[in-house]
Design a protein around this motif. Structure first.
Motif, PDB file in Angstrom:
ATOM      1  N   ILE A 198      -7.005 -11.717  -7.407  1.00  0.00           N
ATOM      2  CA  ILE A 198      -7.317 -12.171  -5.949  1.00  0.00           C
ATOM      3  C   ILE A 198      -6.707 -11.640  -4.842  1.00  0.00           C
ATOM      4  O   ILE A 198      -5.851 -10.923  -4.907  1.00  0.00           O
ATOM      5  CB  ILE A 198      -6.858 -13.756  -6.275  1.00  0.00           C
ATOM      6  CG1 ILE A 198      -5.445 -13.879  -6.310  1.00  0.00           C
ATOM      7  CG2 ILE A 198      -7.517 -14.344  -7.212  1.00  0.00           C
ATOM      8  CD1 ILE A 198      -4.985 -15.379  -6.341  1.00  0.00           C
ATOM      9  N   PRO A 199      -7.563 -11.829  -3.794  1.00  0.00           N
ATOM     10  CA  PRO A 199      -7.178 -11.164  -2.537  1.00  0.00           C
ATOM     11  C   PRO A 199      -5.659 -11.241  -2.115  1.00  0.00           C
ATOM     12  O   PRO A 199      -5.204 -12.402  -2.336  1.00  0.00           O
ATOM     13  CB  PRO A 199      -8.156 -11.716  -1.244  1.00  0.00           C
ATOM     14  CG  PRO A 199      -9.380 -12.255  -2.309  1.00  0.00           C
ATOM     15  CD  PRO A 199      -8.883 -12.853  -3.558  1.00  0.00           C
ATOM     16  N   GLY A 200      -5.067 -10.316  -1.919  1.00  0.00           N
ATOM     17  CA  GLY A 200      -3.527 -10.102  -1.365  1.00  0.00           C
ATOM     18  C   GLY A 200      -2.816 -10.019  -2.507  1.00  0.00           C
ATOM     19  O   GLY A 200      -1.712  -9.613  -2.262  1.00  0.00           O
ATOM     20  N   PHE A 201      -3.101 -10.091  -3.733  1.00  0.00           N
ATOM     21  CA  PHE A 201      -2.334  -9.959  -4.696  1.00  0.00           C
ATOM     22  C   PHE A 201      -1.862  -8.375  -5.089  1.00  0.00           C
ATOM     23  O   PHE A 201      -0.555  -8.212  -4.994  1.00  0.00           O
ATOM     24  CB  PHE A 201      -2.902 -10.414  -6.107  1.00  0.00           C
ATOM     25  CG  PHE A 201      -1.829 -10.728  -7.457  1.00  0.00           C
ATOM     26  CD1 PHE A 201      -1.457 -11.676  -7.653  1.00  0.00           C
ATOM     27  CD2 PHE A 201      -1.651  -9.474  -8.119  1.00  0.00           C
ATOM     28  CE1 PHE A 201      -0.587 -11.704  -8.641  1.00  0.00           C
ATOM     29  CE2 PHE A 201      -0.768  -9.659  -9.244  1.00  0.00           C
ATOM     30  CZ  PHE A 201      -0.177 -10.729  -9.613  1.00  0.00           C
ATOM     31  N   GLU A 202      -2.676  -7.723  -4.994  1.00  0.00           N
ATOM     32  CA  GLU A 202      -2.537  -6.179  -5.373  1.00  0.00           C
ATOM     33  C   GLU A 202      -1.855  -5.482  -4.229  1.00  0.00           C
ATOM     34  O   GLU A 202      -0.807  -4.667  -4.302  1.00  0.00           O
ATOM     35  CB  GLU A 202      -3.591  -5.528  -5.722  1.00  0.00           C
ATOM     36  CG  GLU A 202      -4.542  -5.925  -7.009  1.00  0.00           C
ATOM     37  CD  GLU A 202      -5.911  -5.230  -7.167  1.00  0.00           C
ATOM     38  OE1 GLU A 202      -6.137  -4.149  -6.515  1.00  0.00           O
ATOM     39  OE2 GLU A 202      -6.500  -6.126  -7.792  1.00  0.00           O
ATOM     40  N   GLU A 203      -2.348  -5.905  -3.053  1.00  0.00           N
ATOM     41  CA  GLU A 203      -1.616  -5.257  -1.821  1.00  0.00           C
ATOM     42  C   GLU A 203      -0.124  -5.415  -1.597  1.00  0.00           C
ATOM     43  O   GLU A 203       0.489  -4.683  -1.205  1.00  0.00           O
ATOM     44  CB  GLU A 203      -2.254  -5.943  -0.489  1.00  0.00           C
ATOM     45  CG  GLU A 203      -3.645  -5.424  -0.289  1.00  0.00           C
ATOM     46  CD  GLU A 203      -4.775  -6.508  -1.252  1.00  0.00           C
ATOM     47  OE1 GLU A 203      -6.040  -6.135  -1.158  1.00  0.00           O
ATOM     48  OE2 GLU A 203      -4.121  -7.077  -2.074  1.00  0.00           O
ATOM     49  N   GLN A 204       0.370  -6.568  -2.084  1.00  0.00           N
ATOM     50  CA  GLN A 204       1.721  -6.795  -1.911  1.00  0.00           C
ATOM     51  C   GLN A 204       2.510  -6.236  -2.786  1.00  0.00           C
ATOM     52  O   GLN A 204       3.796  -6.133  -2.902  1.00  0.00           O
ATOM     53  CB  GLN A 204       2.016  -8.433  -1.949  1.00  0.00           C
ATOM     54  CG  GLN A 204       1.363  -8.929  -0.966  1.00  0.00           C
ATOM     55  CD  GLN A 204       1.673 -10.645  -1.143  1.00  0.00           C
ATOM     56  OE1 GLN A 204       2.805 -10.953  -1.191  1.00  0.00           O
ATOM     57  NE2 GLN A 204       0.740 -11.545  -1.144  1.00  0.00           N
ATOM     58  N   LYS A 214       9.625  -9.096  -8.017  1.00  0.00           N
ATOM     59  CA  LYS A 214       8.959  -9.365  -6.515  1.00  0.00           C
ATOM     60  C   LYS A 214       8.237 -10.904  -6.482  1.00  0.00           C
ATOM     61  O   LYS A 214       7.536 -11.039  -7.622  1.00  0.00           O
ATOM     62  CB  LYS A 214       8.111  -8.266  -6.106  1.00  0.00           C
ATOM     63  CG  LYS A 214       7.765  -8.592  -4.595  1.00  0.00           C
ATOM     64  CD  LYS A 214       7.202  -7.330  -3.930  1.00  0.00           C
ATOM     65  CE  LYS A 214       6.586  -7.460  -2.384  1.00  0.00           C
ATOM     66  NZ  LYS A 214       6.082  -6.089  -1.886  1.00  0.00           N
ATOM     67  N   THR A 215       8.475 -11.344  -5.399  1.00  0.00           N
ATOM     68  CA  THR A 215       7.745 -12.670  -5.671  1.00  0.00           C
ATOM     69  C   THR A 215       6.687 -12.591  -4.311  1.00  0.00           C
ATOM     70  O   THR A 215       6.828 -12.205  -3.109  1.00  0.00           O
ATOM     71  CB  THR A 215       8.527 -14.006  -5.223  1.00  0.00           C
ATOM     72  OG1 THR A 215       9.439 -14.205  -6.145  1.00  0.00           O
ATOM     73  CG2 THR A 215       7.503 -15.253  -4.997  1.00  0.00           C
ATOM     74  N   ILE A 216       5.394 -12.800  -4.901  1.00  0.00           N
ATOM     75  CA  ILE A 216       4.361 -12.592  -3.455  1.00  0.00           C
ATOM     76  C   ILE A 216       3.568 -13.897  -3.402  1.00  0.00           C
ATOM     77  O   ILE A 216       3.575 -14.864  -4.325  1.00  0.00           O
ATOM     78  CB  ILE A 216       3.263 -11.449  -4.138  1.00  0.00           C
ATOM     79  CG1 ILE A 216       2.647 -11.943  -5.620  1.00  0.00           C
ATOM     80  CG2 ILE A 216       3.816 -10.220  -4.378  1.00  0.00           C
ATOM     81  CD1 ILE A 216       1.323 -10.963  -6.097  1.00  0.00           C
ATOM     82  N   ASP A 217       2.944 -13.925  -2.127  1.00  0.00           N
ATOM     83  CA  ASP A 217       2.355 -14.948  -1.562  1.00  0.00           C
ATOM     84  C   ASP A 217       0.949 -14.857  -1.537  1.00  0.00           C
ATOM     85  O   ASP A 217       0.600 -13.917  -0.790  1.00  0.00           O
ATOM     86  CB  ASP A 217       3.026 -15.816  -0.315  1.00  0.00           C
ATOM     87  CG  ASP A 217       4.598 -16.089  -0.597  1.00  0.00           C
ATOM     88  OD1 ASP A 217       5.008 -16.881  -1.349  1.00  0.00           O
ATOM     89  OD2 ASP A 217       5.243 -15.356  -0.029  1.00  0.00           O
ATOM     90  N   VAL A 218       0.191 -15.824  -2.044  1.00  0.00           N
ATOM     91  CA  VAL A 218      -1.330 -15.685  -2.098  1.00  0.00           C
ATOM     92  C   VAL A 218      -1.787 -17.124  -1.957  1.00  0.00           C
ATOM     93  O   VAL A 218      -1.234 -18.263  -1.995  1.00  0.00           O
ATOM     94  CB  VAL A 218      -2.019 -15.013  -3.277  1.00  0.00           C
ATOM     95  CG1 VAL A 218      -1.621 -13.514  -3.264  1.00  0.00           C
ATOM     96  CG2 VAL A 218      -1.360 -15.733  -4.516  1.00  0.00           C
ATOM     97  N   SER A 219      -3.312 -17.209  -1.447  1.00  0.00           N
ATOM     98  CA  SER A 219      -3.967 -18.353  -1.552  1.00  0.00           C
ATOM     99  C   SER A 219      -5.158 -18.263  -2.485  1.00  0.00           C
ATOM    100  O   SER A 219      -5.977 -16.903  -2.238  1.00  0.00           O
ATOM    101  CB  SER A 219      -4.005 -18.767  -0.240  1.00  0.00           C
ATOM    102  OG  SER A 219      -3.086 -19.191   0.627  1.00  0.00           O
ATOM    103  N   PHE A 220      -5.470 -19.151  -3.036  1.00  0.00           N
ATOM    104  CA  PHE A 220      -6.811 -19.001  -3.883  1.00  0.00           C
ATOM    105  C   PHE A 220      -7.915 -19.140  -2.901  1.00  0.00           C
ATOM    106  O   PHE A 220      -7.889 -20.000  -2.051  1.00  0.00           O
ATOM    107  CB  PHE A 220      -6.783 -20.075  -5.162  1.00  0.00           C
ATOM    108  CG  PHE A 220      -5.899 -19.733  -6.227  1.00  0.00           C
ATOM    109  CD1 PHE A 220      -6.201 -18.935  -7.232  1.00  0.00           C
ATOM    110  CD2 PHE A 220      -4.572 -20.329  -6.446  1.00  0.00           C
ATOM    111  CE1 PHE A 220      -5.589 -18.463  -8.314  1.00  0.00           C
ATOM    112  CE2 PHE A 220      -3.713 -19.934  -7.410  1.00  0.00           C
ATOM    113  CZ  PHE A 220      -4.265 -19.021  -8.410  1.00  0.00           C
ATOM    114  N   PRO A 221      -9.093 -18.377  -3.495  1.00  0.00           N
ATOM    115  CA  PRO A 221     -10.094 -18.706  -2.232  1.00  0.00           C
ATOM    116  C   PRO A 221     -10.731 -20.105  -2.493  1.00  0.00           C
ATOM    117  O   PRO A 221     -10.623 -20.678  -3.435  1.00  0.00           O
ATOM    118  CB  PRO A 221     -11.394 -17.609  -2.987  1.00  0.00           C
ATOM    119  CG  PRO A 221     -10.417 -16.526  -3.597  1.00  0.00           C
ATOM    120  CD  PRO A 221      -9.009 -17.334  -4.198  1.00  0.00           C
TER     121      PRO A 221
END
Length: 531
Positions: A198-204, A214-221
């Motif tokens: 999902i968007p934002g996952f890979e970039e972090q 690492k803990t990453i923060d994303v939002s589901f579409p």
């Protein structure tokens, strides 16, 4: 045997069958003579035990067997004499005051199949949506195989991951601090920049190193396939187990030969055939739904309530199971209850269409040959270990119900193919996206249960067609085709290209043996489907 009809109303029938004590006693005497030679008793030579002593020793069990056999034969004779076609197993009740030595009074209740006027198979008109395979699709599929086959090497511990690198990761997804179903996985390969998640996952994850957590923060579409996750903020605890990099092989004859093929042309030929097969399956799914809609619209007759109830119970049980996995099971169940009548109507449609297709098949000589049946049995037996296969084969050959369960899907396909041959078909070229959208938009409820010759009427495995409620999942499509990709329920939101890559890889592996391409099992992903 005496028979009195006590009910003849619609499709319901009831009878009282009287079996005389004389008939039962005659059966007992016959059985005594049959087993007497095998009875051993002190003081008597083998085979010389008097009949009265044999009866004294085994009389009770012989009487029970004689009564049961008499009842079974009487029911079969009743069905034959009255020319009945039972919809389900008849209900049989022995008079509670029965005593051996007296006549047995048996009440038999059943529902019969409706008399269906010879269905017309003329005048059917269908549109066949066809999808051409473009050279670009084949090239793209070949490129995905090359990417999959690329030799990846583990990078140094201090190597910072960049776009194009492949990470091997474990992750645990959480919403409001709680891990959610389908949000955890181990040993997942993720190529940075692939848009696989999902968007934002890979970039972090750009810049991470081996062993890093690492803990990453994303939002589901907002339009995410899993309704209980759509639009929600989430965190993922990620552990980087390794960082890999490598070069994509060049697409040429040498690459094809590394897969066991003669040339790149042969690889492209196999890939094109696979894509055509997928398109043809989708085309058939759409045509079949349209066919069933036409049949349903042009035929209306009463169906046995017991069959409808059995069908409905299976639909309802499936919905209840799925509702239990929703974010708010209680709300999902409440919505189901509000539309319970709709689901019962779906059950009626399924039963009616099943009976209709069966009638069409029998009226037009559609059969499943012994050779086809043997092939079905052998294929089904492969799911068992070597020691159990022969036992399974014997079970199916001896149990008509089990054989009917295997036969029914093929019988249905053959009836549908017969109707396709009779229909006036016009072709219209569309894109794959348009074809999938047409299938999604169809209102065809469910595929029917086809009540073929010898069918036991109780072996459905279909699910109800998707409706608007969250608990109402998309219907299972006919076995010969895959419908649109399943809803995403994990962070790995894979595009169609990724799904195709696994199929392409399978082609490459199987092609060396010159076999028909097969779909390879997907690698382990997040617990729920991500495609």
């Amino acid at each position: 045997m005496q028979t009195v009809e006590t009910l003849n109303e619609g499709l319901k029938r009831a009878y009282t069958v009287t079996i005389t004590s004389k008939d039962i006693d005659a059966r007992v005497e016959k059985e005594v003579k049959a087993i007497a030679p095998q009875v051993r008793m002190p003081g008597f030579r083998p085979g010389k035990v008097p009949a009265n002593l044999v009866k004294k020793m085994h009389g009770e069990s012989l009487q029970r067997d004689a009564l049961n056999n008499s009842i079974q034969e009487s029911i079969q004779k009743l069905i034959a004499d009255q020319k009945l076609r039972p919809a389900m197993q008849p209900s049989v009740e022995l008079d509670e005051n029965f005593e051996f030595g007296k006549d047995a009074e048996v009440k038999v209740a059943l529902e019969v199949l409706p008399e269906i006027a010879a269905p017309s198979v003329e005048g059917l008109k269908l549109e066949r949506l066809t999808v051409a395979v473009a050279d670009e699709q084949v090239a793209e599929a070949a490129g995905r195989i090359a990417t999959q086959q690329g030799a990846l090497e583990e990078q140094a511990d201090d190597h910072e991951a960049a776009e194009g690198d492949t990470l091997v990761i474990d992750f645990v997804g959480k919403v409001d601090g709680e891990a959610f179903e389908g949000g955890s996985a181990q040993d997942i390969r993720l190529k940075l920049g692939s848009g696989q998640f999902i968007p934002g996952f890979e970039e972090q994850l750009t810049g991470v190193k081996k062993g890093e957590e690492k803990t990453i923060d994303v939002s589901f579409p907002e339009d995410y396939g899993a309704a209980h996750l759509a639009g929600k903020a989430a965190t993922f605890d990620v552990t980087v187990k390794s960082v890999l990099d490598g070069e994509k092989p060049k697409l040429d004859d040498d690459f094809a030969k590394s897969l066991g093929l003669e040339s790149l042309e042969k690889l492209n030929e196999l890939l094109k055939g696979q894509i055509e097969q997928e398109h043809n399956g989708l085309t058939r799914t759409h045509m079949k739904r349209k066919l069933l809609d036409q049949l349903a619209a042009s035929h209306d007759f009463d169906v046995p309530p017991s069959m409808v109830e059995a069908e409905f119970e299976q639909i309802w049980a499936q919905l209840q199971h799925e509702a239990g996995h929703e974010e708010d099971p209680e709300a999902a169940l409440k919505e189901m209850e509000a539309e319970k009548d709709d689901y019962r109507a779906i059950a009626v449609r399924r039963v009616r269409l099943g009976l209709l297709l069966s009638e069409i098949g029998q009226a037009n000589g559609v059969t499943v040959s012994d050779q086809e049946m043997n092939r079905l049995i052998m294929q089904a037996a492969q799911q068992y270990g070597p020691q159990d296969r022969e036992r399974f084969v014997q079970y199916v050959r001896q149990d008509p119900m089990a054989a009917a369960q295997l036969r029914a899907p093929l019988y249905e396909d053959k009836v549908v193919d017969f109707l396709f041959d009779k229909a006036e078909i016009t072709d219209r070229a569309v894109t794959r996206e348009e074809l999938e959208a047409a299938i999604e938009a169809e209102d065809g409820d469910l595929k029917p249960h086809v009540y073929g010759p010898g069918c036991g009427h109780d072996h459905h495995d279909e699910k109800p067609k998707a409706k608007k409620a969250a608990a109402k999942k998309k219907a299972d499509e006919p076995a010969e085709a895959e419908a649109a990709p399943a809803a995403e329920e994990a962070p790995a939101k894979k595009p169609a290209a990724k799904k195709a890559a696994k199929k392409d890889e399978a082609v490459a592996e199987e092609a060396a043996a010159e076999e028909k391409p097969k779909k390879k099992a997907a690698p382990k992903k997040a617990a729920a489907k991500a495609e």
